[in-house]
Design a protein around this motif. Structure first.
Motif, PDB file in Angstrom:
ATOM      1  N   LEU A 200       0.823  -1.214   0.000  1.00 21.95           N
ATOM      2  CA  LEU A 200       0.000   0.000   0.000  1.00 21.95           C
ATOM      3  C   LEU A 200       0.859   1.268   0.000  1.00 21.95           C
ATOM      4  O   LEU A 200       0.400   2.327  -0.429  1.00 21.95           O
ATOM      5  CB  LEU A 200      -0.929   0.023   1.222  1.00 21.95           C
ATOM      6  N   GLY A 201       2.080   1.158   0.517  1.00 19.07           N
ATOM      7  CA  GLY A 201       2.958   2.324   0.531  1.00 19.07           C
ATOM      8  C   GLY A 201       2.509   3.418   1.473  1.00 19.07           C
ATOM      9  O   GLY A 201       2.616   4.618   1.156  1.00 19.07           O
ATOM     10  N   ILE A 202       2.022   3.052   2.650  1.00 17.15           N
ATOM     11  CA  ILE A 202       1.557   4.044   3.630  1.00 17.15           C
ATOM     12  C   ILE A 202       2.741   4.871   4.111  1.00 17.15           C
ATOM     13  O   ILE A 202       3.775   4.332   4.510  1.00 17.15           O
ATOM     14  CB  ILE A 202       0.872   3.344   4.811  1.00 17.15           C
ATOM     15  N   THR A 203       2.593   6.199   4.095  1.00 13.21           N
ATOM     16  CA  THR A 203       3.697   7.093   4.454  1.00 13.21           C
ATOM     17  C   THR A 203       3.513   7.786   5.790  1.00 13.21           C
ATOM     18  O   THR A 203       4.487   8.257   6.374  1.00 13.21           O
ATOM     19  CB  THR A 203       3.889   8.164   3.368  1.00 13.21           C
ATOM     20  N   ASP A 204       2.276   7.882   6.291  1.00 12.25           N
ATOM     21  CA  ASP A 204       2.054   8.589   7.548  1.00 12.25           C
ATOM     22  C   ASP A 204       2.679   7.804   8.696  1.00 12.25           C
ATOM     23  O   ASP A 204       2.490   6.587   8.807  1.00 12.25           O
ATOM     24  CB  ASP A 204       0.559   8.778   7.808  1.00 12.25           C
ATOM     25  N   ARG A 205       3.406   8.490   9.534  1.00 12.60           N
ATOM     26  CA  ARG A 205       4.072   7.848  10.655  1.00 12.60           C
ATOM     27  C   ARG A 205       3.530   8.343  11.999  1.00 12.60           C
ATOM     28  O   ARG A 205       4.094   8.048  13.039  1.00 12.60           O
ATOM     29  CB  ARG A 205       5.590   8.079  10.578  1.00 12.60           C
ATOM     30  N   ARG A 206       2.414   9.047  11.949  1.00 13.24           N
ATOM     31  CA  ARG A 206       1.809   9.502  13.190  1.00 13.24           C
ATOM     32  C   ARG A 206       0.414   8.893  13.316  1.00 13.24           C
ATOM     33  O   ARG A 206       0.205   7.740  12.967  1.00 13.24           O
ATOM     34  CB  ARG A 206       1.828  11.028  13.263  1.00 13.24           C
ATOM     35  N   PHE A 207      -0.555   9.668  13.780  1.00 12.89           N
ATOM     36  CA  PHE A 207      -1.861   9.085  14.066  1.00 12.89           C
ATOM     37  C   PHE A 207      -2.779   9.034  12.853  1.00 12.89           C
ATOM     38  O   PHE A 207      -3.910   8.566  12.948  1.00 12.89           O
ATOM     39  CB  PHE A 207      -2.517   9.850  15.218  1.00 12.89           C
ATOM     40  N   GLY A 208      -2.270   9.478  11.694  1.00 11.88           N
ATOM     41  CA  GLY A 208      -3.048   9.356  10.478  1.00 11.88           C
ATOM     42  C   GLY A 208      -2.864   8.020   9.781  1.00 11.88           C
ATOM     43  O   GLY A 208      -3.485   7.772   8.742  1.00 11.88           O
ATOM     44  N   TYR A 209      -2.040   7.141  10.364  1.00 12.66           N
ATOM     45  CA  TYR A 209      -1.753   5.850   9.730  1.00 12.66           C
ATOM     46  C   TYR A 209      -3.015   5.036   9.447  1.00 12.66           C
ATOM     47  O   TYR A 209      -3.198   4.558   8.316  1.00 12.66           O
ATOM     48  CB  TYR A 209      -0.782   5.062  10.612  1.00 12.66           C
ATOM     49  N   PRO A 210      -3.916   4.846  10.421  1.00 12.86           N
ATOM     50  CA  PRO A 210      -5.117   4.040  10.126  1.00 12.86           C
ATOM     51  C   PRO A 210      -5.980   4.655   9.032  1.00 12.86           C
ATOM     52  O   PRO A 210      -6.573   3.940   8.219  1.00 12.86           O
ATOM     53  CB  PRO A 210      -5.865   4.004  11.469  1.00 12.86           C
ATOM     54  N   LEU A 211      -6.051   5.978   9.011  1.00 15.47           N
ATOM     55  CA  LEU A 211      -6.829   6.675   7.991  1.00 15.47           C
ATOM     56  C   LEU A 211      -6.246   6.430   6.606  1.00 15.47           C
ATOM     57  O   LEU A 211      -6.965   6.063   5.660  1.00 15.47           O
ATOM     58  CB  LEU A 211      -6.847   8.178   8.295  1.00 15.47           C
ATOM     59  N   GLU A 212      -4.941   6.612   6.465  1.00 20.87           N
ATOM     60  CA  GLU A 212      -4.302   6.403   5.164  1.00 20.87           C
ATOM     61  C   GLU A 212      -4.435   4.955   4.729  1.00 20.87           C
ATOM     62  O   GLU A 212      -4.643   4.664   3.540  1.00 20.87           O
ATOM     63  CB  GLU A 212      -2.829   6.811   5.226  1.00 20.87           C
ATOM     64  N   LEU A 213      -4.343   4.031   5.672  1.00 21.81           N
ATOM     65  CA  LEU A 213      -4.469   2.618   5.340  1.00 21.81           C
ATOM     66  C   LEU A 213      -5.823   2.332   4.700  1.00 21.81           C
ATOM     67  O   LEU A 213      -5.905   1.710   3.638  1.00 21.81           O
ATOM     68  CB  LEU A 213      -4.286   1.772   6.604  1.00 21.81           C
ATOM     69  N   VAL A 214      -6.898   2.799   5.338  1.00 23.55           N
ATOM     70  CA  VAL A 214      -8.244   2.517   4.827  1.00 23.55           C
ATOM     71  C   VAL A 214      -8.466   3.196   3.479  1.00 23.55           C
ATOM     72  O   VAL A 214      -9.036   2.597   2.552  1.00 23.55           O
ATOM     73  CB  VAL A 214      -9.306   2.962   5.847  1.00 23.55           C
ATOM     74  N   VAL A 215      -8.016   4.439   3.342  1.00 19.49           N
ATOM     75  CA  VAL A 215      -8.206   5.166   2.084  1.00 19.49           C
ATOM     76  C   VAL A 215      -7.471   4.469   0.946  1.00 19.49           C
ATOM     77  O   VAL A 215      -8.026   4.264  -0.148  1.00 19.49           O
ATOM     78  CB  VAL A 215      -7.739   6.623   2.222  1.00 19.49           C
ATOM     79  N   ARG A 216      -6.219   4.092   1.172  1.00 18.68           N
ATOM     80  CA  ARG A 216      -5.445   3.428   0.117  1.00 18.68           C
ATOM     81  C   ARG A 216      -6.000   2.029  -0.183  1.00 18.68           C
ATOM     82  O   ARG A 216      -6.011   1.604  -1.348  1.00 18.68           O
ATOM     83  CB  ARG A 216      -3.969   3.353   0.509  1.00 18.68           C
ATOM     84  N   ALA A 217      -6.443   1.330   0.847  1.00 16.37           N
ATOM     85  CA  ALA A 217      -7.016   0.005   0.623  1.00 16.37           C
ATOM     86  C   ALA A 217      -8.295   0.107  -0.198  1.00 16.37           C
ATOM     87  O   ALA A 217      -8.517  -0.676  -1.135  1.00 16.37           O
ATOM     88  CB  ALA A 217      -7.298  -0.671   1.964  1.00 16.37           C
ATOM     89  N   ALA A 218      -9.145   1.076   0.112  1.00 17.91           N
ATOM     90  CA  ALA A 218     -10.385   1.259  -0.643  1.00 17.91           C
ATOM     91  C   ALA A 218     -10.083   1.626  -2.086  1.00 17.91           C
ATOM     92  O   ALA A 218     -10.715   1.116  -3.028  1.00 17.91           O
ATOM     93  CB  ALA A 218     -11.245   2.337   0.019  1.00 17.91           C
ATOM     94  N   ALA A 219      -9.095   2.501  -2.274  1.00 15.08           N
ATOM     95  CA  ALA A 219      -8.724   2.907  -3.632  1.00 15.08           C
ATOM     96  C   ALA A 219      -8.165   1.730  -4.423  1.00 15.08           C
ATOM     97  O   ALA A 219      -8.302   1.672  -5.654  1.00 15.08           O
ATOM     98  CB  ALA A 219      -7.698   4.040  -3.574  1.00 15.08           C
ATOM     99  N   GLY A 220      -7.548   0.783  -3.694  1.00 13.62           N
ATOM    100  CA  GLY A 220      -6.982  -0.380  -4.357  1.00 13.62           C
ATOM    101  C   GLY A 220      -7.977  -1.500  -4.593  1.00 13.62           C
ATOM    102  O   GLY A 220      -7.598  -2.570  -5.071  1.00 13.62           O
TER     103      GLY A 220
END
Length: 262
Positions: A200-220
């Protein structure tokens, strides 16, 4: 791809009286019946559990004692000063020292250290019970989903303060509008395959990690499901949503992240 929501829908996510009733708890107990589908012995490499940790010495004994048989705990210590890392080692967990501060940094370091094909993530503060993980894992290993999110069902009103629940609802609503998903909770318990998470290439290293994960997973085009899990009062104070001001800042930061994501 829309989320398939298998969680029972609470009447009002922001209502402090929206607690798990006996019927809900019975449904949650049924997850144990899926444990045989998530037997680590049936999976080459087993199952790893990443536990991001910052000063959780008072909670770790209970959390690690609740780890299902065959599940390998990886405590990603993010600069604890209360002896969490040493205690985790004493209790038999693998410990990864994470020098970069931030929830996402700890989760990512734990994911890199993991070797199992299926990886779980769970908070180390005793708010979530690792014993419920097999039910979530079974959904992934049976091929029914690519990502399973634990949708929190508070067992008492103290488990999830109103301001924190409202903040979560605001961010989840923004994700639904952005991604066309039916996600209701960006909670800290989740299960997916390690290789897929890294891709997924998640780049956020703070508390936005779960948000970026779900957004990228949905987009994928991932198949995403939510499953109810019990949510207990955490041991110690939340590092993000322990106060209304902390919640407001987290919502602000997460909505900003959402706007920046491609």
């Amino acid at each position: 791809m829309p989320i398939v929501n298998t969680a029972r829908d609470p009447a009002n996510l922001a209502d402090p009286d929206d607690l798990a009733d006996p019927d809900d708890l019975a449904d949650l107990a049924d997850l144990a019946d899926l444990a045989d589908l998530a037997d680590p012995a049936d999976l080459p490499g087993g199952i790893d559990v990443v536990l991001p940790c910052l000063n959780e010495a008072s909670a770790l004994p209970w959390v690690l004692s609740r780890m299902p048989v065959g599940y390998h705990p990886i405590v990603a210590d993010n600069g604890s000063t209360d002896g969490s890392a040493q205690l985790a080692r004493t209790l038999g967990a693998e410990v990864v020292t994470v020098t970069e501060r931030g929830y996402g940094a700890a989760v990512h370091a734990g994911l890199l250290a993991a070797r199992a094909p299926v990886v779980c993530c769970c908070d180390a503060d005793a708010s979530l019970d690792p014993a419920e993980l097999p039910g979530l894992v079974a959904t992934v290993t049976a091929g029914h989903a690519d990502l399973v999110l634990g949708r929190r069902r508070p067992v008492t009103s103290a488990a999830w303060p109103v301001h924190a629940r409202v903040g979560n609802a605001v961010v989840a609503a923004a994700v639904r509008r952005r991604c066309g998903t039916d996600v209701r909770d960006l909670g800290p318990m989740r299960v997916a395959r390690r290789a897929d998470l890294l891709d997924l290439g998640i780049t956020d290293r703070r508390f936005g990690y779960p948000l970026e994960l779900v957004v990228r997973a949905a987009a994928g085009g991932w198949r995403i499901t939510e499953t109810d899990v019990r949510y207990h009062p955490r041991t110690g104070r939340s590092k993000v949503t322990g106060t209304a001001l902390g919640t407001a800042r987290a919502v602000r930061d997460m909505t900003a992240i959402l706007r920046r994501l491609p």
